[in-house]
Design a protein around this motif. Structure first.
Motif, PDB file in Angstrom:
ATOM      1  N   GLY A 180     122.724  13.850 -13.136  1.00 24.00           N
ATOM      2  CA  GLY A 180     123.443  13.351 -13.472  1.00 24.00           C
ATOM      3  C   GLY A 180     123.474  11.807 -12.670  1.00 24.00           C
ATOM      4  N   ASN A 181     123.003  12.372 -10.951  1.00 30.36           N
ATOM      5  CA  ASN A 181     122.993  11.454 -10.292  1.00 30.36           C
ATOM      6  C   ASN A 181     121.660   9.694 -10.524  1.00 30.36           C
ATOM      7  N   ALA A 182     120.658  10.694 -12.208  1.00 26.75           N
ATOM      8  CA  ALA A 182     119.687   9.631 -12.435  1.00 26.75           C
ATOM      9  C   ALA A 182     120.338   8.059 -12.898  1.00 26.75           C
ATOM     10  N   PHE A 183     121.661   8.165 -13.709  1.00 26.37           N
ATOM     11  CA  PHE A 183     122.289   7.622 -14.245  1.00 26.37           C
ATOM     12  C   PHE A 183     122.477   6.149 -12.495  1.00 26.37           C
ATOM     13  N   ALA A 184     123.048   6.575 -12.115  1.00 25.19           N
ATOM     14  CA  ALA A 184     123.155   5.604 -10.486  1.00 25.19           C
ATOM     15  C   ALA A 184     121.439   4.867 -10.591  1.00 25.19           C
ATOM     16  N   ALA A 185     120.419   5.592 -10.866  1.00 25.83           N
ATOM     17  CA  ALA A 185     119.407   5.026 -10.493  1.00 25.83           C
ATOM     18  C   ALA A 185     118.901   4.158 -11.130  1.00 25.83           C
ATOM     19  N   ILE A 186     119.459   4.710 -12.796  1.00 25.27           N
ATOM     20  CA  ILE A 186     119.093   3.431 -13.655  1.00 25.27           C
ATOM     21  C   ILE A 186     119.381   1.726 -13.705  1.00 25.27           C
ATOM     22  N   CYS A 187     120.740   1.877 -13.159  1.00 21.61           N
ATOM     23  CA  CYS A 187     121.560   0.734 -12.760  1.00 21.61           C
ATOM     24  C   CYS A 187     120.635  -0.232 -11.617  1.00 21.61           C
ATOM     25  N   SER A 188     120.192   1.044 -11.005  1.00 22.38           N
ATOM     26  CA  SER A 188     119.067   0.248  -9.717  1.00 22.38           C
ATOM     27  C   SER A 188     117.857  -0.870 -10.365  1.00 22.38           C
ATOM     28  N   GLY A 189     117.596   0.417 -11.264  1.00 22.25           N
ATOM     29  CA  GLY A 189     116.037  -0.021 -11.559  1.00 22.25           C
ATOM     30  C   GLY A 189     116.343  -1.739 -12.313  1.00 22.25           C
TER      31      GLY A 189
ATOM     32  N   LYS B  68     122.862  -0.344 -22.308  1.00 20.71           N
ATOM     33  CA  LYS B  68     121.788  -0.173 -23.260  1.00 20.71           C
ATOM     34  C   LYS B  68     121.329   0.137 -23.765  1.00 20.71           C
ATOM     35  N   VAL B  69     120.665   1.397 -22.078  1.00 16.28           N
ATOM     36  CA  VAL B  69     119.637   1.958 -21.898  1.00 16.28           C
ATOM     37  C   VAL B  69     119.360   2.660 -23.275  1.00 16.28           C
ATOM     38  N   ARG B  70     118.525   3.519 -23.852  1.00 16.98           N
ATOM     39  CA  ARG B  70     118.084   4.521 -24.228  1.00 16.98           C
ATOM     40  C   ARG B  70     117.402   5.878 -23.946  1.00 16.98           C
ATOM     41  N   PHE B  71     117.277   6.435 -24.508  1.00  9.96           N
ATOM     42  CA  PHE B  71     116.008   7.548 -23.797  1.00  9.96           C
ATOM     43  C   PHE B  71     115.855   8.682 -25.331  1.00  9.96           C
ATOM     44  N   ARG B  72     114.452   7.909 -25.941  1.00  8.83           N
ATOM     45  CA  ARG B  72     113.510   7.779 -27.058  1.00  8.83           C
ATOM     46  C   ARG B  72     112.032   8.584 -26.465  1.00  8.83           C
ATOM     47  N   LEU B  73     112.314  10.323 -26.617  1.00  8.81           N
ATOM     48  CA  LEU B  73     110.983  10.672 -25.921  1.00  8.81           C
ATOM     49  C   LEU B  73     109.660  10.374 -27.859  1.00  8.81           C
TER      50      LEU B  73
ATOM     51  N   ASN C 222     129.107   7.155 -14.366  1.00 12.53           N
ATOM     52  CA  ASN C 222     128.114   5.842 -14.427  1.00 12.53           C
ATOM     53  C   ASN C 222     127.097   6.299 -16.143  1.00 12.53           C
ATOM     54  N   CYS C 223     126.878   7.313 -16.506  1.00 11.58           N
ATOM     55  CA  CYS C 223     126.536   8.043 -17.741  1.00 11.58           C
ATOM     56  C   CYS C 223     126.981   6.348 -19.613  1.00 11.58           C
ATOM     57  N   TYR C 224     128.263   6.185 -19.465  1.00  8.50           N
ATOM     58  CA  TYR C 224     129.017   5.150 -20.160  1.00  8.50           C
ATOM     59  C   TYR C 224     128.581   4.059 -20.055  1.00  8.50           C
ATOM     60  N   TYR C 225     128.618   3.476 -18.504  1.00 10.08           N
ATOM     61  CA  TYR C 225     128.134   1.988 -18.362  1.00 10.08           C
ATOM     62  C   TYR C 225     127.070   2.491 -18.580  1.00 10.08           C
TER      63      TYR C 225
END
Length: 502
Positions: free
Chosen positions: A139-148, A207-212, A198-201
């Protein structure tokens, strides 16, 4: 105002809020729960903190890689990286549960100083916190994405709201007769809500997407080659402060853990500045690395950040040095005098790495963190060993003397590394950072000593002394310590001064 400046301001606002609420909430929790149960709550939290290191430094890895992909404008690579990271996090969550179960079944054997009722309560808290951790790591990864993405405002605002809501819920719980188990449940519930927001944001706003698109073993290897050393360093930096809780829990019991925890809490408020600066500037350091900034440019940035950090730290350190003992006596009582000394030792050992936090961000951005992690492994182990020996003679203070000594020796070694390998201009860094600041600080400190002789006692007397010291500090810094650029930045940050000088 940019996201960078707003994020930094909100981070410092969050720190001040954390400190103010913590200073009020901590004695309330200690008196409501009692020294023994509060020490138990702290002890179990520290153990779960060790398990939390199983994230292998992936949060910082996400910040660095997302910033790199964005600098290269590689959207497909970013999406594949994030999907791969989430798969890794799912695997780590399974490891957390397995590791947690192993520790759960051995709690009673390790903490033989605890009573059967304390063991029973510790086991319940431990299970809840392991669940909290298992969902919190991914779950904390979403806050890290915001920082990135250099979106610092929303996650930091959310963090402030989270802290306020959590504090109010804890107060209500304890006033209604709740205990440490209830506090753990509150922490878990609040954590889940924040993760969902954070996930919603991230999905709706950014508009981040996870695509493997392809599971690339080479990418996994690259991720871990970067993050593993951050993970190793995190283990030993956590051990240096938290090992004392385990040692005291084993040798002395939960009451000594409480005194130690109060000192570490106060010291950690000072150390929080490190995470603020490095967290905000890691994306910037990554971009400068991708764009191949020169050593001179990196040194200039490091000096600029170091001076702003030093101004803040000198005010806090000077005030705590002069008035900290009086504060701790009023805040917690005479029996917690050792907590002041513990916090002071932590502050001394933290100062240099705090003002050099940008160098740490450069190491992460350049994937050169291995040396720092390896350098600290032996030093932290030695420091913990020395502290475990000294605890027999000096109690909780002995632990801090040993661990802090290892930390400071490590920082001396790292300065040689910054100079030789990163080509950072370390002698110029110290000369320019302390130019004007140190003489001014020493002068203000001398005036502060005179302020300590103001007769009286109580909170009003302490507040008067601190206000006088802060006023003298600000006045002298603006007059003699800061350069014109720094004065303009500070004036531009304060609304009424900004209007006046517009």
């Amino acid at each position: 105002m940019s996201q960078l400046k707003k994020g930094a301001i909100l981070s410092y606002g969050s720190i001040l809020l954390t400190i103010m609420v913590g200073l009020v909430l901590t004695p309330f929790m200690v008196r409501t729960l009692g020294d023994s149960e509060f020490g138990l709550y702290t002890l179990i939290g520290s153990i779960v903190g060790y398990i939390g290191l199983l994230d292998f430094g992936l949060n910082n890895t996400i910040i660095r890689f997302v910033a790199r992909y964005r600098a290269q404008k590689d959207l497909k690579g970013e999406q594949n990286f994030l999907a791969t990271t989430m798969l890794i996090y799912c695997f780590i969550s399974v490891l957390v549960v397995i590791g947690g179960m192993f520790i759960y079944y051995n709690l009673a054997d390790f903490f033989d100083k605890l009573t059967p009722s304390q063991i029973a309560k510790a086991e319940v808290m431990f299970l809840i916190l392991v669940f909290n951790l298992a969902i919190g790591l991914p779950g904390n990864a979403f806050a890290a994405i915001c920082s990135g993405y250099e979106h610092f405002v929303f996650p930091r605002m959310l963090n402030i709201v989270k802290y306020i809501v959590r504090s109010l819920m804890i107060v209500a719980l304890l006033m209604l007769g709740g205990d440490a188990v209830g506090m753990v449940i509150v922490d878990t519930a609040v954590n889940i809500v924040v993760i969902l927001i954070n996930c919603y944001y991230v999905f709706r706003k950014l508009k981040v997407r996870f695509r493997l698109s392809a599971f690339n073993p080479a990418l996994v290897k690259e991720i871990f080659s970067y993050s593993i050393w951050i993970f190793v360093f995190a283990i030993f930096s956590l051990l240096q402060w938290r090992a004392g809780q385990g040692i005291l829990g084993k040798m002395s019991g939960p009451e000594a853990v409480t005194i130690f925890a109060i000192g570490v809490l106060l010291g950690s408020y000072y150390g929080t500045f490190s995470s603020v600066i490095s967290g905000v500037f890691l994306p910037r350091a990554t971009k400068m690395t991708v764009l191949e900034a020169s050593a001179d440019e990196l040194s200039d940035m490091m000096i600029k950040i170091g001076r702003f950090t030093a101004v803040s730290l000198m005010l806090i350190f000077g005030g705590f040095l002069l008035f900290g003992r009086q504060f701790v006596d009023l805040w917690m009582g005479d029996s917690y005098d050792e907590a002041w000394l513990i916090a002071l030792i932590i502050m001394i050992s933290y100062t240099t790495p705090l003002i050099q936090s940008f160098a740490n961000a450069i190491l992460e951005a350049r994937r050169m963190f291995a040396f720092k992690a390896m350098a600290y492994i032996g030093l932290v182990f030695i420091g913990i060993g020395v502290g475990a020996y000294l605890v027999r003679f000096y109690g909780p203070v002995g632990i801090i003397i040993g661990t802090s000594g290892g930390w400071m020796l490590g920082q001396i070694i790292m300065n040689f590394y910054y100079y030789k390998k990163l080509k950072l201009q370390i002698p110029r860094f110290f000369l320019e950072v302390f130019k004007g600041l140190v003489p001014t600080f020493i002068t203000v400190l001398a005036i502060g000593v005179a302020i300590t002789y103001i007769p009286g006692s109580g909170w009003f007397n302490l507040g008067l002394k601190i206000a006088l010291f802060a006023g003298v500090y600000i006045l002298f810094m603006f007059k003699f310590g800061l350069n014109q650029y720094e004065i303009d930045v500070f004036k531009g940050t304060i609304p009424f001064l900004k209007k006046k000088n517009a």
